[in-house]
Structures are given as C-alpha cells and as structure tokens.
Design an enzyme around this catalytic site. Sequence first.
Site, PDB file in Angstrom:
ATOM      1  CD  GLU A   1      -9.171  -8.842  -3.722  1.00 23.12           C
ATOM      2  OE1 GLU A   1     -10.049  -8.560  -2.900  1.00 23.12           O
ATOM      3  OE2 GLU A   1      -8.036  -9.259  -3.374  1.00 23.12           O
TER       4      GLU A   1
ATOM      5  CE1 TYR B   1      -9.528  -2.661   0.260  1.00 22.16           C
ATOM      6  CE2 TYR B   1      -8.601  -0.833  -0.995  1.00 22.16           C
ATOM      7  CZ  TYR B   1      -8.433  -1.940  -0.169  1.00 22.16           C
ATOM      8  OH  TYR B   1      -7.166  -2.317   0.219  1.00 22.16           O
TER       9      TYR B   1
ATOM     10  CG  ASN C   1      -3.780  -2.172   6.822  1.00 17.72           C
ATOM     11  OD1 ASN C   1      -3.651  -1.792   5.658  1.00 17.72           O
ATOM     12  ND2 ASN C   1      -4.793  -2.909   7.220  1.00 17.72           N
TER      13      ASN C   1
ATOM     14  CE  LYS D   1      -4.075  -2.061   2.251  1.00 18.39           C
ATOM     15  NZ  LYS D   1      -5.064  -1.891   3.350  1.00 18.39           N
TER      16      LYS D   1
ATOM     17  CG  HIS E   1      -5.460  -6.118  -0.406  1.00 21.88           C
ATOM     18  ND1 HIS E   1      -6.688  -5.963   0.200  1.00 21.88           N
ATOM     19  CD2 HIS E   1      -5.620  -7.073  -1.371  1.00 21.88           C
ATOM     20  CE1 HIS E   1      -7.560  -6.779  -0.391  1.00 21.88           C
ATOM     21  NE2 HIS E   1      -6.931  -7.459  -1.342  1.00 21.88           N
TER      22      HIS E   1
HETATM   23  P1  IDP Z   1      -8.214  -6.555   5.554  1.00 23.94           P
HETATM   24  O1  IDP Z   1      -7.396  -5.615   4.693  1.00 23.94           O
HETATM   25  O2  IDP Z   1      -7.411  -7.090   6.703  1.00 23.94           O
HETATM   26  O3  IDP Z   1      -8.901  -7.636   4.751  1.00 23.94           O
HETATM   27  P2  IDP Z   1     -10.797  -5.248   5.732  1.00 23.94           P
HETATM   28  O4  IDP Z   1     -11.744  -5.353   6.873  1.00 23.94           O
HETATM   29  O5  IDP Z   1     -11.147  -5.974   4.463  1.00 23.94           O
HETATM   30  O6  IDP Z   1      -9.353  -5.672   6.254  1.00 23.94           O
HETATM   31  O7  IDP Z   1     -10.631  -3.703   5.425  1.00 23.94           O
HETATM   32  C1  IDP Z   1      -9.997  -3.256   4.237  1.00 23.94           C
HETATM   33  C2  IDP Z   1      -9.050  -2.139   4.591  1.00 23.94           C
HETATM   34  O8  IDP Z   1      -9.800  -1.027   5.072  1.00 23.94           O
HETATM   35  C3  IDP Z   1      -8.056  -2.431   5.711  1.00 23.94           C
HETATM   36  O9  IDP Z   1      -6.911  -3.133   5.279  1.00 23.94           O
HETATM   37  C4  IDP Z   1      -7.710  -1.042   6.185  1.00 23.94           C
HETATM   38  O10 IDP Z   1      -6.794  -0.391   5.299  1.00 23.94           O
HETATM   39  C5  IDP Z   1      -9.053  -0.342   6.068  1.00 23.94           C
HETATM   40  N1  IDP Z   1      -9.805  -0.407   7.342  1.00 23.94           N
HETATM   41  C6  IDP Z   1     -10.468  -1.470   7.858  1.00 23.94           C
HETATM   42  N2  IDP Z   1     -11.036  -1.174   9.037  1.00 23.94           N
HETATM   43  C7  IDP Z   1     -10.727   0.129   9.283  1.00 23.94           C
HETATM   44  C8  IDP Z   1     -11.034   1.021  10.363  1.00 23.94           C
HETATM   45  O11 IDP Z   1     -11.704   0.676  11.337  1.00 23.94           O
HETATM   46  N3  IDP Z   1     -10.517   2.297  10.255  1.00 23.94           N
HETATM   47  C9  IDP Z   1      -9.778   2.714   9.171  1.00 23.94           C
HETATM   48  N4  IDP Z   1      -9.479   1.900   8.157  1.00 23.94           N
HETATM   49  C10 IDP Z   1      -9.936   0.614   8.194  1.00 23.94           C
HETATM   50 MG    MG Z   2     -10.398  -7.530   3.341  1.00 25.33          MG
END
Ligand code: IDP
Ligand code: MG
Length: 141
Positions: free
Chosen positions: A127, A50, A113, A10, A116
């Site tokens: 994807e 997304y 984070n 990312k 992905h």
């Molecule tokens: P994942 O990437 O671990 O699969 P997902 O729940 O699919 O997690 O969420 C997609 C992305 O959205 C996350 O990787 C993160 O960048 C962002 N995200 C998820 N939850 C939050 C939140 O509570 N606050 C801000 N960003 C979030």
């Molecule tokens: Mg996810």
Amino acid sequence: MSNLTFAIIKPDAVKNGNTGKIYDRIISAGFKILGAKLIRMTLAQAQGFYAIHEGKPFYDELTDFMSSSQSMVLALEKDNAVSAWRETIGATNPEEAAEGTIRRDFATSIGENAVHGSDSDENAKKEIGFFFSKSELITNQ
Ligand code: IDP
Ligand code: MG
C-alpha cells in the site's frame, strides 16, 4: 514484525475538518510520519487499492467515496506499526470501535469511517508502494 504501516485520512475526515486532530492522534500515539500527501484519488486508483474487496456489496460505494474528494495518504513508522495503528483507529464500524479510538471519535458510519489502516506487514508495504515513490519517503532521519 515490521515497523511500517500505511494510513489514509479518508474524504469524510478531511471534509469535516478533522485532518489536524487526526494528525495529533498519530503523533501522540508515537508514530513517525515518513511520508504524507494530500491527494484526490481517481476512481481507478480506488478500485486498484481496494481490489481485494471487489465483488463485495460495498465495493462500488467504497470506491466512489474514496475518489469523491481529497484524502491524505501517510506512511507511518513505529514498532509493530500495523497492529499499533489498527489499535489506534479502532474497529471498522465506529459503533463497535473502542473509546478513544479515531473511528469512535471521528467516523460517521461503517463506510465513511475516517481512516484506513493496513491489515498486515505485507499489505502495508504494497500500500505504501501504491501511493509513494521511494524519493517521497523520509527514511534517513
Ligand atoms: P478496515 O478498513 O477496517 O480494514 P475492511 O473490511 O478492510 O475494513 O473494509 C474496507 C473499507 O470498506 C472499510 O474501512 C469501510 O470504509 C468499507 N466497508 C467495510 N465494510 C462495509 C460495510 O458493510 N458497508 C459499507 N462500507 C464498508
Ligand atoms: Mg482492511
């Protein structure tokens, strides 16, 4: 079980100079890189990618962030690739990510984070197809 998954290094990780270190993690975890490219995602691409999160409170922040600067998209191959890669990256929130995982070591927040990972074989296929054409994937080695 499929042997393919889709990953993104990312914008935060690319900006912080962690692309090479994350590549090392990918390779030492035993993944074969079938496709990789550096892109600047458009906002429309981020919103499409997304779409499953549309309506969630973090959707705008997430799509703005993902289209804010360069990221690296990757198609990865390994046995049970989806679960193996999720294990390698760790929990969404770096504070909850296990020791030695990519998010634990490189993520700065739950939103930014570092990486992905697909959450199912079906989504991995979708994807990969979202960002790669067939001719960009090395499947004959
Ligand atoms: P994942 O990437 O671990 O699969 P997902 O729940 O699919 O997690 O969420 C997609 C992305 O959205 C996350 O990787 C993160 O960048 C962002 N995200 C998820 N939850 C939050 C939140 O509570 N606050 C801000 N960003 C979030
Ligand atoms: Mg996810």
